[in-house]
Design an enzyme around this catalytic site. Sequence first.
Site, mmCIF file in Angstrom:
data_model
loop_
_atom_site.group_PDB
_atom_site.id
_atom_site.type_symbol
_atom_site.label_atom_id
_atom_site.label_comp_id
_atom_site.label_asym_id
_atom_site.label_seq_id
_atom_site.Cartn_x
_atom_site.Cartn_y
_atom_site.Cartn_z
ATOM 1 C CG MET A 1 -1.732 1.263 1.347
ATOM 2 S SD MET A 1 -2.643 1.356 3.059
ATOM 3 C CE MET A 1 -3.672 -0.304 2.620
ATOM 4 C CB VAL A 93 3.898 -7.384 -3.002
ATOM 5 C CG1 VAL A 93 3.828 -7.190 -1.341
ATOM 6 C CG2 VAL A 93 5.008 -8.351 -3.088
ATOM 7 C CD GLU A 94 1.420 -1.932 -2.100
ATOM 8 O OE1 GLU A 94 0.250 -2.274 -1.753
ATOM 9 O OE2 GLU A 94 2.314 -1.355 -1.648
ATOM 10 C CB SER A 95 -2.776 -4.804 -6.616
ATOM 11 O OG SER A 95 -1.991 -4.926 -7.944
#
Length: 346
Positions: A1, A93-95
């Site tokens: 994030m 990793v984020e989305s």
Amino acid sequence: MAAPLLAATAASTATRSGALRSLLAGILVLPVLLVMLLVVLLGGGLAADAAAVGAPGQLRPGAVPDGYEPLLHQASRTCAGVTAPLLAAQIEVESGWNPRAVSPAGAQGLAQFMPATWAGAGVDGDGNGRRDPFNPADAIASQGAFLCQLLTAVSGDRRLAGDPLDLALAAYNAGLGAVRRAGGIPPYPETQDYVQRIRALIAYYADPAGTAPGAGPPGSWGRPIVGPITSGFGPRWGRLHAGVDFAAPIGTPVHAASDGTVTAAGPASGYGQWVKIAHPGGVSTVYGHISRWTVTVGQGVQPGQLIAYSGNEGRSTGPHLHFETHVNGRAVDPAAFYAAHGAPLQ
């Protein structure tokens, strides 16, 4: 994030207060134009030379979804230190490459920007007059610019301990304020795992080809890295600079200059971390200030084989590769050595 620049963070993204993050996000999010200005003015902490900007690392063919490769390469040109493989690893990793992703805390899109952070850091990546966190072109351009901003901030802060790239990633996840209070990566399991996962994935997204483009047969010599030479062989600062420096963002693939056997790989005084290769005819090469190595002592390598990734370790003024050539134990000018072997280094 994408955490706010001065956010106070909790240990888990899922339990963070979206309202608090949104409030603090707007306190100090600098415009993208200021990011570029800082890169130019403070670039000594990020790159050996301004020419390093715009030298992105190579992506492994087919590693990212269709249509994303040019967006990643374009975003990686925002500043030195941020490469296309790094951005790809961070997106996973984020989305998980879901452009419509929304986290429980309210972070949006591929790069998981909080709305208040997006209000100050969002970029119109495709030039359509709108800034949309769910638009991959806008999200990736904003991701690259914001990560560059964080990398600039941590690289210029001598109070912080740790690799600047790791610190920037931690700030993206937990907030720059949390990194500064901790004096390094905050002791949050989520943030520590976040940094480690991205670091591990960079190798997957980077071009893992056994040879560099244009590599020749055994006995031939090739450039160890893509990037301009910013410092040559000879006297410097009252001592011999025993090699040449190639400006390159952290994580740029480093290739064996010729065939040989690895004689050292790991920590080394002054170099931070290095790889050393013995070649036929009493020749050896050194690759210094690397962030990671991919070979082991005793391993045979071929011309152009991937052996490491460039970094900013040891006595270094910015991300680059320090490259040396030795003949019978004596350092010689790599440019002259290459010229003598019919392979210009420039």
